[in-house]
Design a protein around this motif. Structure first.
Motif, PDB file in Angstrom:
ATOM      1  N   UNK A 157       0.840  -1.208   0.000  1.00  9.75           N
ATOM      2  CA  UNK A 157       0.000   0.000   0.000  1.00  9.75           C
ATOM      3  C   UNK A 157       0.872   1.253   0.000  1.00  9.75           C
ATOM      4  N   UNK A 158       1.542   1.448  -1.123  1.00  6.49           N
ATOM      5  CA  UNK A 158       2.398   2.616  -1.311  1.00  6.49           C
ATOM      6  C   UNK A 158       2.157   3.182  -2.710  1.00  6.49           C
ATOM      7  N   UNK A 159       2.512   4.439  -2.882  1.00  4.42           N
ATOM      8  CA  UNK A 159       2.583   5.005  -4.223  1.00  4.42           C
ATOM      9  C   UNK A 159       3.625   6.113  -4.230  1.00  4.42           C
ATOM     10  N   UNK A 160       3.894   6.662  -5.392  1.00  5.04           N
ATOM     11  CA  UNK A 160       4.763   7.838  -5.465  1.00  5.04           C
ATOM     12  C   UNK A 160       4.309   8.703  -6.622  1.00  5.04           C
ATOM     13  N   UNK A 161       4.317  10.009  -6.382  1.00  4.24           N
ATOM     14  CA  UNK A 161       3.955  10.963  -7.436  1.00  4.24           C
ATOM     15  C   UNK A 161       5.170  11.163  -8.339  1.00  4.24           C
ATOM     16  N   UNK A 162       4.945  11.131  -9.644  1.00  2.04           N
ATOM     17  CA  UNK A 162       6.055  11.293 -10.597  1.00  2.04           C
ATOM     18  C   UNK A 162       5.647  12.315 -11.665  1.00  2.04           C
ATOM     19  N   UNK A 163       6.646  12.772 -12.428  1.00  2.00           N
ATOM     20  CA  UNK A 163       6.386  13.808 -13.436  1.00  2.00           C
ATOM     21  C   UNK A 163       6.222  13.254 -14.839  1.00  2.00           C
ATOM     22  N   UNK A 164       6.743  12.059 -15.054  1.00  2.00           N
ATOM     23  CA  UNK A 164       6.659  11.538 -16.418  1.00  2.00           C
ATOM     24  C   UNK A 164       6.600  10.014 -16.417  1.00  2.00           C
ATOM     25  N   UNK A 165       6.219   9.470 -17.559  1.00  2.00           N
ATOM     26  CA  UNK A 165       6.123   8.017 -17.691  1.00  2.00           C
ATOM     27  C   UNK A 165       7.507   7.362 -17.642  1.00  2.00           C
ATOM     28  N   UNK A 166       7.574   6.125 -17.152  1.00  2.00           N
ATOM     29  CA  UNK A 166       8.867   5.435 -17.146  1.00  2.00           C
ATOM     30  C   UNK A 166       9.215   4.857 -18.518  1.00  2.00           C
ATOM     31  N   UNK A 167       8.254   4.911 -19.459  1.00  2.00           N
ATOM     32  CA  UNK A 167       8.500   4.351 -20.802  1.00  2.00           C
ATOM     33  C   UNK A 167       8.468   5.485 -21.819  1.00  2.00           C
ATOM     34  N   UNK A 168       9.348   5.455 -22.792  1.00  2.00           N
ATOM     35  CA  UNK A 168       9.349   6.472 -23.832  1.00  2.00           C
ATOM     36  C   UNK A 168       9.164   5.868 -25.218  1.00  2.00           C
ATOM     37  N   UNK A 169       9.404   4.563 -25.333  1.00  2.00           N
ATOM     38  CA  UNK A 169       9.289   3.927 -26.643  1.00  2.00           C
ATOM     39  C   UNK A 169       8.001   3.125 -26.744  1.00  2.00           C
ATOM     40  N   UNK A 170       7.543   3.017 -27.961  1.00  2.00           N
ATOM     41  CA  UNK A 170       6.300   2.274 -28.214  1.00  2.00           C
ATOM     42  C   UNK A 170       6.457   0.803 -27.842  1.00  2.00           C
ATOM     43  N   UNK A 171       5.538   0.302 -27.018  1.00  2.00           N
ATOM     44  CA  UNK A 171       5.469  -1.131 -26.721  1.00  2.00           C
ATOM     45  C   UNK A 171       4.026  -1.555 -26.912  1.00  2.00           C
ATOM     46  N   UNK A 172       3.818  -2.795 -27.257  1.00  2.00           N
ATOM     47  CA  UNK A 172       2.443  -3.258 -27.467  1.00  2.00           C
ATOM     48  C   UNK A 172       1.652  -3.091 -26.179  1.00  2.00           C
ATOM     49  N   UNK A 173       0.576  -2.309 -26.181  1.00  2.00           N
ATOM     50  CA  UNK A 173      -0.189  -2.121 -24.940  1.00  2.00           C
ATOM     51  C   UNK A 173      -0.721  -3.434 -24.375  1.00  2.00           C
ATOM     52  N   UNK A 224      -4.339  15.871  -7.854  1.00  2.67           N
ATOM     53  CA  UNK A 224      -4.205  15.337  -9.211  1.00  2.67           C
ATOM     54  C   UNK A 224      -2.746  15.101  -9.574  1.00  2.67           C
ATOM     55  N   UNK A 225      -2.520  14.101 -10.398  1.00  2.00           N
ATOM     56  CA  UNK A 225      -1.146  13.850 -10.826  1.00  2.00           C
ATOM     57  C   UNK A 225      -0.943  12.435 -11.309  1.00  2.00           C
ATOM     58  N   UNK A 226       0.310  12.170 -11.709  1.00  2.00           N
ATOM     59  CA  UNK A 226       0.678  10.833 -12.170  1.00  2.00           C
ATOM     60  C   UNK A 226       1.311  10.071 -11.011  1.00  2.00           C
ATOM     61  N   UNK A 227       0.954   8.799 -10.869  1.00  2.00           N
ATOM     62  CA  UNK A 227       1.423   7.988  -9.740  1.00  2.00           C
ATOM     63  C   UNK A 227       1.899   6.617 -10.215  1.00  2.00           C
ATOM     64  N   UNK A 228       2.999   6.159  -9.622  1.00  2.00           N
ATOM     65  CA  UNK A 228       3.308   4.737  -9.635  1.00  2.00           C
ATOM     66  C   UNK A 228       2.589   4.159  -8.408  1.00  2.00           C
ATOM     67  N   UNK A 229       2.021   2.954  -8.567  1.00  2.00           N
ATOM     68  CA  UNK A 229       1.197   2.394  -7.493  1.00  2.00           C
ATOM     69  C   UNK A 229       1.662   0.992  -7.110  1.00  2.00           C
ATOM     70  N   UNK A 230       1.667   0.704  -5.808  1.00  2.00           N
ATOM     71  CA  UNK A 230       1.920  -0.641  -5.315  1.00  2.00           C
ATOM     72  C   UNK A 230       3.334  -1.119  -5.578  1.00  2.00           C
ATOM     73  N   UNK A 231       3.445  -2.356  -6.065  1.00  2.00           N
ATOM     74  CA  UNK A 231       4.746  -2.991  -6.266  1.00  2.00           C
ATOM     75  C   UNK A 231       5.644  -2.169  -7.180  1.00  2.00           C
TER      76      UNK A 231
END
Length: 398
Positions: free
Chosen positions: A29-45, A67-74
């Motif tokens: 039960x953790x999260x962290x607020x971040x500014x950008x996605x950890x991925x920049x290249x196209x990957x199959x969704x 409001x914001x972007x979050x990494x969640x959990x593991x």
């Protein structure tokens, strides 16, 4: 696409256990607020769908949280970013953003997975209505705090963007009704009935049946009129509610600030010293303890032994206090929760002796079920007649 989910939501200090649309989710039960996605290249969704809970990144736009972007959990825990978690004994859950963000994220993730399973393609947008039961520690649960926590979910629409790489799925979530109950009290429903609504039976009661030489056809019907002292041992609190049949006896409300989290915090500096790290979060220590194959497991257990004994002594004292308050009019003591697993070797003999002395039984829930009991109880509650009646009453005009 439109869905309606039932959600049993156990927002623990250490672990988040939810049953969403019948599916059990367990995440740190953790999260962290971040500014950008950890991925920049196209990957199959599609490649993100199967293990979405382990790589969960969301953007939340909600009236109930920042409001914001979050990494969640593991994914947050393993990211190395600065984590947001629940401070044991300090944070009031009803005031925190973390339970809101993590709940919305997990519901949105399940909606994306369900839509993909049904349509065999990644959806663009999903609308979800949620009926939810969740809980606050007994020490924090009042009419005011429960109403406040319910309002945070029920007011307005929550917009969650689930990131599958650089692909986005928009999920709108609304809670027509949410009910907040004292932790541990819904567990009586999980003791009696299984997910299909039948009397519960099986290995969850195996040790109990053998210990007290009960009928081999034993099932959850046994508990329907029993007076039970629950000992729900979490990370940051232990709850000691008393139930009689399906009733929660409010006159015996009691909780204490004891649990494995306190022992872990006390041991954390020594553990970090032994593994040559200047700092590591409580949840990392907790994960090492749960994994006997981890290279640091033996050192973690060693540093934890003395602090754990102290917590066990305190919990036994609180159990005795509740027994005194009830004049020993208890049929059985039922122990569960994530903390009960670590404490079992120390706590079981002490409670067993107490039960023999005061003529009652001890049901110590096996590790396979101990952590899930609250989520299972909340899931049974949200699908039950009591919840339906409360919801119908709430939507009627005053």
């Amino acid at each position: 696409m439109n869905y309606h989910f039932f959600v049993g939501n156990d927002n623990g200090n250490s672990e988040h256990d939810l049953i969403i649309d019948g599916k059990l989710i367990q995440q740190p039960n953790v999260n962290c607020a971040v500014d950008e996605l950890p991925w920049s290249e196209e990957q199959a969704p599609e490649s993100f769908i199967k293990n979405l809970q382990d790589q969960l990144v969301v953007t939340v736009d909600s009236p109930a949280a920042r409001p914001g972007m979050y990494y969640v959990g593991k994914f947050a825990l393993e990211s190395g970013e600065v984590l947001d978690n629940l401070q044991i004994g300090i944070d009031m859950k009803c005031d925190m953003d973390l339970p809101i963000v993590n709940t919305l994220a997990q519901i949105a993730a399940i909606a994306v997975q369900k839509a993909y399973d049904e349509e065999k393609k990644v959806p663009e947008q999903i609308d979800v209505d949620v009926d939810m039961a969740t809980a606050l520690p007994v020490t924090q649960h009042t009419d005011e705090t429960s109403a406040k926590f319910e309002r945070r979910f029920m007011t307005g629409t929550h917009r969650v963007t689930v990131h599958l790489g650089i692909h986005r799925v928009a999920v709108k979530i609304a809670f027509p009704f949410a009910k907040v109950v004292p932790e541990a009290t819904p567990v009586i429903f999980a003791l009696q009935k299984d997910a299909e609504g039948n009397w519960r039976e099986g290995d969850i009661f195996e040790e109990f049946v053998e210990t007290y030489e009960l009928d081999k056809k034993f099932n959850g019907n046994y508990f329907k009129e029993k007076r039970i002292l629950h000992v729900d041992i979490g990370d940051g609190s232990t709850e000691y509610p008393v139930t009689e049949g399906n009733k929660f006896l409010r006159q015996f409300v009691h909780g204490s600030h004891h649990g494995t989290g306190y022992a872990i915090e006390e041991a954390l500096d020594e553990f970090n010293r032994l593994i040559h790290l200047p700092d590591s979060p409580r949840q990392f220590f907790s994960d090492v303890i749960k994994n006997p194959k981890h290279k640091y497991h033996a050192r973690a257990i060693k540093t934890l032994k003395r602090p754990l004994e102290s917590q066990v002594r305190q919990i036994v004292q609180n159990v005795k206090r509740q027994l005194t308050k009830t004049r020993n009019e208890i049929d059985l003591i039922c122990v569960y929760g994530g903390g009960s697993i670590l404490m079992r070797s120390l706590l079981y003999p002490r409670l067993e002796e107490l039960c023999v002395e005061r003529e009652m039984q001890l049901l110590y829930i096996p590790p396979t079920y101990a952590v899930q009991m609250n989520a299972m109880g909340l899931d049974a509650f949200v699908r039950g007649k009591i919840y339906e009646a409360l919801k119908n009453k709430a939507v009627q005009p005053a």
